[in-house]
Design a protein around this motif. Sequence first.
Motif, PDB file in Angstrom:
ATOM      1  N   GLU A  47       0.850  -1.186   0.000  1.00 57.71           N
ATOM      2  CA  GLU A  47       0.000   0.000   0.000  1.00 57.71           C
ATOM      3  C   GLU A  47       0.889   1.239   0.000  1.00 57.71           C
ATOM      4  O   GLU A  47       1.958   1.235   0.609  1.00 57.71           O
ATOM      5  CB  GLU A  47      -0.874  -0.006   1.269  1.00 57.71           C
ATOM      6  N   GLU A  67       4.049   7.352   2.044  1.00 57.94           N
ATOM      7  CA  GLU A  67       4.161   6.370   3.120  1.00 57.94           C
ATOM      8  C   GLU A  67       3.750   5.030   2.544  1.00 57.94           C
ATOM      9  O   GLU A  67       2.637   4.887   2.019  1.00 57.94           O
ATOM     10  CB  GLU A  67       3.289   6.740   4.312  1.00 57.94           C
ATOM     11  N   GLU A  69       3.573   0.679   2.833  1.00 63.74           N
ATOM     12  CA  GLU A  69       3.572  -0.549   3.624  1.00 63.74           C
ATOM     13  C   GLU A  69       4.177  -1.622   2.737  1.00 63.74           C
ATOM     14  O   GLU A  69       3.757  -1.811   1.588  1.00 63.74           O
ATOM     15  CB  GLU A  69       2.153  -0.944   4.030  1.00 63.74           C
ATOM     16  N   TYR A  70       5.191  -2.310   3.256  1.00 65.45           N
ATOM     17  CA  TYR A  70       5.961  -3.267   2.466  1.00 65.45           C
ATOM     18  C   TYR A  70       6.031  -4.581   3.214  1.00 65.45           C
ATOM     19  O   TYR A  70       6.373  -4.611   4.398  1.00 65.45           O
ATOM     20  CB  TYR A  70       7.363  -2.687   2.247  1.00 65.45           C
ATOM     21  N   LEU A  71       5.718  -5.666   2.533  1.00 61.92           N
ATOM     22  CA  LEU A  71       5.765  -7.001   3.135  1.00 61.92           C
ATOM     23  C   LEU A  71       7.067  -7.678   2.730  1.00 61.92           C
ATOM     24  O   LEU A  71       7.354  -7.848   1.545  1.00 61.92           O
ATOM     25  CB  LEU A  71       4.570  -7.837   2.671  1.00 61.92           C
ATOM     26  N   ARG A  77       6.146  -6.690   8.199  1.00 61.51           N
ATOM     27  CA  ARG A  77       5.633  -5.492   7.547  1.00 61.51           C
ATOM     28  C   ARG A  77       6.508  -4.298   7.917  1.00 61.51           C
ATOM     29  O   ARG A  77       6.735  -4.031   9.091  1.00 61.51           O
ATOM     30  CB  ARG A  77       4.193  -5.230   7.972  1.00 61.51           C
ATOM     31  N   THR A  79       7.094  -0.106   7.429  1.00 65.10           N
ATOM     32  CA  THR A  79       6.487   1.165   7.072  1.00 65.10           C
ATOM     33  C   THR A  79       7.617   2.089   6.666  1.00 65.10           C
ATOM     34  O   THR A  79       8.521   2.359   7.461  1.00 65.10           O
ATOM     35  CB  THR A  79       5.701   1.763   8.257  1.00 65.10           C
ATOM     36  N   GLY A  94       9.865  -1.157  11.482  1.00 66.95           N
ATOM     37  CA  GLY A  94       9.350  -2.510  11.416  1.00 66.95           C
ATOM     38  C   GLY A  94      10.436  -3.540  11.621  1.00 66.95           C
ATOM     39  O   GLY A  94      11.624  -3.271  11.462  1.00 66.95           O
TER      40      GLY A  94
END
Length: 104
Positions: A47, A67, A69-71, A77, A79, A94
Amino acid sequence: MRPYLILFAVILGASPLAADPPPPVPALDLPEIAKSIAARYRGRLMEVELEEPDREERRMGTRVVYEAEYLTPGDNRLTLRLDGDTGAFLSVEGVGQTEARIRK
């Protein structure tokens, strides 16, 4: 404009002087930001949102922030906050940053 129309506009709060300025448009687009993140971290972009900079980021001259969100491959996760004009990483939060980081 007739005086009663000006008064009516002021009463309704529709005065052009009271309007909020439009949000800043970042110099970098989303694909450029995604490429910058992928060059630094392994994982998947989940996201991305445009945000206003916080006080410290504004002090550094940042106008607009992406900003993200990375998996990570380890299912952690992250940020990430990046400057929308330069692509500079402002912060990364994170668990699993070290494992996901691409070493050059």
